[in-house]
Design an enzyme around this catalytic site. Structure first.
Site, PDB file in Angstrom:
ATOM      1  N   ARG A 153       7.467 -44.273  11.250  1.00  0.00           N
ATOM      2  CA  ARG A 153       8.001 -44.867  10.006  1.00  0.00           C
ATOM      3  C   ARG A 153       9.416 -44.368   9.719  1.00  0.00           C
ATOM      4  NH1 ARG A 153       5.325 -43.737   5.185  1.00  0.00           N
ATOM      5  NH2 ARG A 153       5.890 -45.721   4.241  1.00  0.00           N
ATOM      6  N   ILE A 154       9.651 -43.059   9.890  1.00  0.00           N
ATOM      7  CA  ILE A 154      10.979 -42.521   9.563  1.00  0.00           C
ATOM      8  C   ILE A 154      11.993 -42.943  10.623  1.00  0.00           C
ATOM      9  CG2 ILE A 154      12.340 -40.411   9.222  1.00  0.00           C
ATOM     10  CD1 ILE A 154       9.829 -39.178   7.900  1.00  0.00           C
ATOM     11  N   PRO A 204       6.405 -35.645  15.151  1.00  0.00           N
ATOM     12  CA  PRO A 204       5.692 -34.515  14.544  1.00  0.00           C
ATOM     13  C   PRO A 204       5.766 -33.290  15.458  1.00  0.00           C
ATOM     14  CG  PRO A 204       4.126 -36.176  15.360  1.00  0.00           C
ATOM     15  CD  PRO A 204       5.502 -36.722  15.595  1.00  0.00           C
ATOM     16  N   ALA A 231      13.147 -33.182  10.979  1.00  0.00           N
ATOM     17  CA  ALA A 231      11.694 -33.286  11.170  1.00  0.00           C
ATOM     18  C   ALA A 231      11.053 -31.904  11.025  1.00  0.00           C
ATOM     19  CB  ALA A 231      11.404 -33.919  12.522  1.00  0.00           C
ATOM     20  N   ARG A 232      11.015 -31.119  12.094  1.00  0.00           N
ATOM     21  CA  ARG A 232      10.459 -29.778  12.030  1.00  0.00           C
ATOM     22  C   ARG A 232      11.299 -28.834  12.887  1.00  0.00           C
ATOM     23  NH1 ARG A 232       8.372 -31.124   8.163  1.00  0.00           N
ATOM     24  NH2 ARG A 232       6.196 -31.007   7.495  1.00  0.00           N
ATOM     25  N   ASP A 256      18.157 -30.025   8.820  1.00  0.00           N
ATOM     26  CA  ASP A 256      17.506 -29.840   7.524  1.00  0.00           C
ATOM     27  C   ASP A 256      16.350 -28.856   7.668  1.00  0.00           C
ATOM     28  OD1 ASP A 256      17.195 -30.467   4.753  1.00  0.00           O
ATOM     29  OD2 ASP A 256      15.440 -31.695   5.265  1.00  0.00           O
ATOM     30  N   GLU A 261      11.792 -20.923   8.900  1.00  0.00           N
ATOM     31  CA  GLU A 261      12.350 -21.166   7.553  1.00  0.00           C
ATOM     32  C   GLU A 261      11.339 -20.816   6.451  1.00  0.00           C
ATOM     33  OE1 GLU A 261      12.970 -25.460   7.661  1.00  0.00           O
ATOM     34  OE2 GLU A 261      11.031 -25.788   6.731  1.00  0.00           O
ATOM     35  N   HIS A 293      15.730 -27.961   3.864  1.00  0.00           N
ATOM     36  CA  HIS A 293      14.532 -28.800   4.022  1.00  0.00           C
ATOM     37  C   HIS A 293      14.378 -29.680   2.773  1.00  0.00           C
ATOM     38  CE1 HIS A 293      10.366 -29.092   6.118  1.00  0.00           C
ATOM     39  NE2 HIS A 293      10.697 -30.234   5.537  1.00  0.00           N
TER      40      HIS A 293
HETATM   41  C1  COI Z   1       6.938 -33.371   4.962  1.00  0.00           C
HETATM   42  O1  COI Z   1       6.517 -34.191   4.127  1.00  0.00           O
HETATM   43  O2  COI Z   1       6.469 -33.330   6.108  1.00  0.00           O
HETATM   44  C2  COI Z   1       8.025 -32.449   4.582  1.00  0.00           C
HETATM   45  O3  COI Z   1       8.739 -32.027   5.445  1.00  0.00           O
HETATM   46  C3  COI Z   1       8.172 -32.084   3.137  1.00  0.00           C
HETATM   47  C4  COI Z   1       8.324 -30.615   2.816  1.00  0.00           C
HETATM   48  C5  COI Z   1       7.995 -30.374   1.354  1.00  0.00           C
HETATM   49  C6  COI Z   1       7.509 -29.679   3.663  1.00  0.00           C
END
Ligand code: COI
Length: 326
Positions: A153-154, A204, A231-232, A256, A261, A293
């Site tokens: 989606r993103i 993910p 993302a992560r 971000d 973190e 983030h």
């Molecule tokens: C997510 O929704 O996966 C985010 O990265 C939001 C964040 C508050 C952890």
């Protein structure tokens, strides 16, 4: 139904309480992050909801289960912080929360433009009345090839945003997305590494994607490549990013998120020494934009996170289908 909401920010409290009231839920809020130290606060609750800064591992899940907690929701899209297999073994039901992807997608494009136009050093300069241009020459997005890793989606929303810029868009995804055929060129990850001027990550964090951006991957990329990660943090090996920035092989980073973190981001540490030295080191480079983030942090997204975080638990407990059950 009694739900304990962990990690509640002031800006989401009212919406959480409003939704709880609407759905007949008794809700208590705390700003504590879930951990073994804060687990027992859930005694007497049927369910817990949290954000992404705690580690929801087997030990914590077992304690919650002993206390009677049976339903969990993360008010986030990402769920890499939850040991899902352990939750399922214990018979606990878990869901995440969806929100419109445009907020994160627009933030991603902002980081692309900030890095391509050297806006961080430009901002530093004008704070001290230095309006010089030298060293600030940028590149147009329209002239570049952008590689999108992950067309969920993103990733799709990023592709839609980019369509107006006229850049060439490559995308890799487990399977092509019919609606984007003809608008993006589907290719494999190695092609993205080899051909992109700018790479943006939208997958993910899993065992398979952990450190997908490592020294070997960076070596395959074009000199001067720009990397964007909304993302992560764990998708990229921070040591490899640092080496790439130091050598100049990476032209710029827009991040971000960063590994380690947790416990730092979303908290004011201005009078402390940061406990993550790599974060402090990377932050100082003029071509590294590191944000807290916050790509998700819009009114629409935070409202949706609060609503879905409560509604998902209520649906699972009532035996109704919960589209976001994990
Ligand atoms: C997510 O929704 O996966 C985010 O990265 C939001 C964040 C508050 C952890």
């Amino acid at each position: 139904m009694k739900i304990l909401a962990y990690e509640v920010r002031d800006d989401e409290r009212a919406e959480l309480l409003r939704v709880a009231d609407e759905l007949g839920v008794e809700l208590s809020c705390t700003d504590d992050v879930p951990s073994m130290d804060t687990a027992d606060a859930a005694a007497g609750f049927d369910a817990a909801t949290f954000l992404g800064m705690g580690t929801i591992d087997e030990r914590l899940l077992t304690r919650w289960h002993e206390l009677g907690v049976r339903f969990l929701s993360t008010r986030t899209v990402g769920h890499n912080h939850i040991e899902l297999s352990a939750a399922h073994r214990l018979g606990m039901r878990v869901c995440n929360a969806g929100y419109p992807p445009e907020g994160v997608a627009e933030f991603t494009v902002m980081l692309m433009l900030l890095t391509l136009r050297n806006y961080k050093p430009a901002l530093w300069r004008q704070q001290v009345n230095d309006y010089s241009l030298s060293g600030l020459m940028g590149r147009e997005l329209s002239s570049l090839t952008v590689g999108i890793v992950g067309l969920g989606r993103i990733g799709q929303a990023v592709a839609r945003c980019l369509s107006g810029f006229g850049c060439t868009i490559l995308a890799c995804n487990p399977s092509p997305v019919a609606a984007f055929e003809g608008q993006v060129e589907f290719c494999d990850l190695d092609d993205i590494f080899l051909r992109s001027d700018l790479i943006t990550l939208h997958v993910p964090l899993t065992d398979e994607t952990h450190h997908m951006i490592d020294a070997a991957a960076i070596e395959r990329m074009k000199p001067g490549v720009v990397l964007i990660n909304c993302a992560r943090g764990g998708l990229a090996d921070t040591d490899a990013l640092i080496a790439g920035i130091e050598s100049g092989h990476i032209g710029a980073l827009g991040m971000d998120v960063i590994e380690g973190e947790e416990g730092i981001t979303h908290i004011d540490h201005k009078t402390e020494i940061l406990s993550n030295p790599k974060m402090a080191y990377l932050r100082q480079f003029p071509n590294v934009v590191l944000t807290q983030h916050m790509a998700f942090y819009t009114l629409a997204d935070t409202r949706s996170m609060a609503r879905e975080g409560i509604r998902g638990i209520v649906d699972m407990a009532a035996g109704r289908p919960c589209p976001r059950e994990l």
